[in-house]
Scaffold this active site. Sequence first.
Site, PDB file in Angstrom:
ATOM      1  N   ARG A 107       1.727 -15.281 -10.021  1.00  0.00           N
ATOM      2  CA  ARG A 107       0.432 -15.636  -9.424  1.00  0.00           C
ATOM      3  C   ARG A 107      -0.680 -15.198 -10.337  1.00  0.00           C
ATOM      4  O   ARG A 107      -0.765 -14.015 -10.695  1.00  0.00           O
ATOM      5  CB  ARG A 107       0.251 -14.898  -8.088  1.00  0.00           C
ATOM      6  CG  ARG A 107       1.129 -15.405  -7.011  1.00  0.00           C
ATOM      7  CD  ARG A 107       0.500 -15.202  -5.660  1.00  0.00           C
ATOM      8  NE  ARG A 107       0.484 -13.804  -5.225  1.00  0.00           N
ATOM      9  CZ  ARG A 107       0.071 -13.428  -4.032  1.00  0.00           C
ATOM     10  NH1 ARG A 107      -0.363 -14.321  -3.173  1.00  0.00           N
ATOM     11  NH2 ARG A 107       0.079 -12.179  -3.688  1.00  0.00           N
ATOM     12  N   THR A 111      -7.142 -16.535  -9.416  1.00  0.00           N
ATOM     13  CA  THR A 111      -7.152 -17.789  -8.634  1.00  0.00           C
ATOM     14  C   THR A 111      -6.020 -17.841  -7.616  1.00  0.00           C
ATOM     15  O   THR A 111      -6.034 -18.687  -6.731  1.00  0.00           O
ATOM     16  CB  THR A 111      -6.985 -18.991  -9.575  1.00  0.00           C
ATOM     17  OG1 THR A 111      -5.691 -18.872 -10.207  1.00  0.00           O
ATOM     18  CG2 THR A 111      -8.057 -19.023 -10.645  1.00  0.00           C
ATOM     19  N   ASP A 203       4.532  -5.927  -1.068  1.00  0.00           N
ATOM     20  CA  ASP A 203       4.960  -6.758  -2.195  1.00  0.00           C
ATOM     21  C   ASP A 203       6.491  -6.751  -2.255  1.00  0.00           C
ATOM     22  O   ASP A 203       7.107  -5.734  -2.569  1.00  0.00           O
ATOM     23  CB  ASP A 203       4.366  -6.213  -3.505  1.00  0.00           C
ATOM     24  CG  ASP A 203       4.642  -7.159  -4.660  1.00  0.00           C
ATOM     25  OD1 ASP A 203       5.824  -7.425  -4.952  1.00  0.00           O
ATOM     26  OD2 ASP A 203       3.672  -7.663  -5.255  1.00  0.00           O
ATOM     27  N   ASP A 206       8.108  -5.699  -5.670  1.00  0.00           N
ATOM     28  CA  ASP A 206       7.982  -4.269  -5.942  1.00  0.00           C
ATOM     29  C   ASP A 206       8.894  -3.449  -5.031  1.00  0.00           C
ATOM     30  O   ASP A 206       9.515  -2.467  -5.461  1.00  0.00           O
ATOM     31  CB  ASP A 206       6.530  -3.815  -5.754  1.00  0.00           C
ATOM     32  CG  ASP A 206       5.660  -4.200  -6.933  1.00  0.00           C
ATOM     33  OD1 ASP A 206       6.208  -4.421  -8.039  1.00  0.00           O
ATOM     34  OD2 ASP A 206       4.435  -4.325  -6.752  1.00  0.00           O
TER      35      ASP A 206
END
Length: 212
Positions: A107, A111, A203, A206
């Site tokens: 990602r 944006t 996440d 992670d």
Amino acid sequence: MSASAPLHLIRHPLVQHKLTLMRQKDRSTNSFRRLMHEIAMLLAYELTRDIPTVDTEIETPLERMHSPVIDGKKIVFVPILRAGLGLLDGMLDVVPGARVGHVGLYRDPTTLDAIEYYCKLPDDSGDRDVIVLDPMLATGHSAIAAVDRITEAGARSIRFACLLAAPEGLARFHEHHPSVAVHTVAIDRELDENGYILPGLGDAGDRLYGTK
Ligand code: URA
């Protein structure tokens, strides 16, 4: 394999229970990874419930009979790197003959657009049923980009499997790919300003790999 309704909520109590454990912030990396593996096995069972079978003649120790086996070419799992890998081995435990493609996307932090850095799909995926794997359907950008690439390469059918979806991402995904069914364990409330799902589980990459 037909992908009829575009959204399937997987409500099985075992799956719901495991997802609740995964959401807990103090859960260890090891336990989080183990739970994702277990959920993936259960999702594979759900996602393959309408896979075509064909009767074949076999011989039991006592007599001959006709009995069903899976028909035709095999399934392709396509994990979106890297968090999608957390779902792959559990799926392969249940469907060991499946092929595996990979799509690498990250990602853009500003944006939130999906940028592709890797794509390798089986040569003959046009004849196969593809199941795209990513635990989080957040903004929908990665899911859309992955399905775009798989559509270009060809597939007999495509479906998308995740643990959590955000309403915004689901809407965007279905706008781009109205015929691709999404199978998810939960639909959470919303995205935050960084594109994280709330309440979510943090996440996923992670937490799977202990990188934060
Ligand atoms: N990706 C994640 O891993 N978590 C989110 O909440 C959103 C995207």
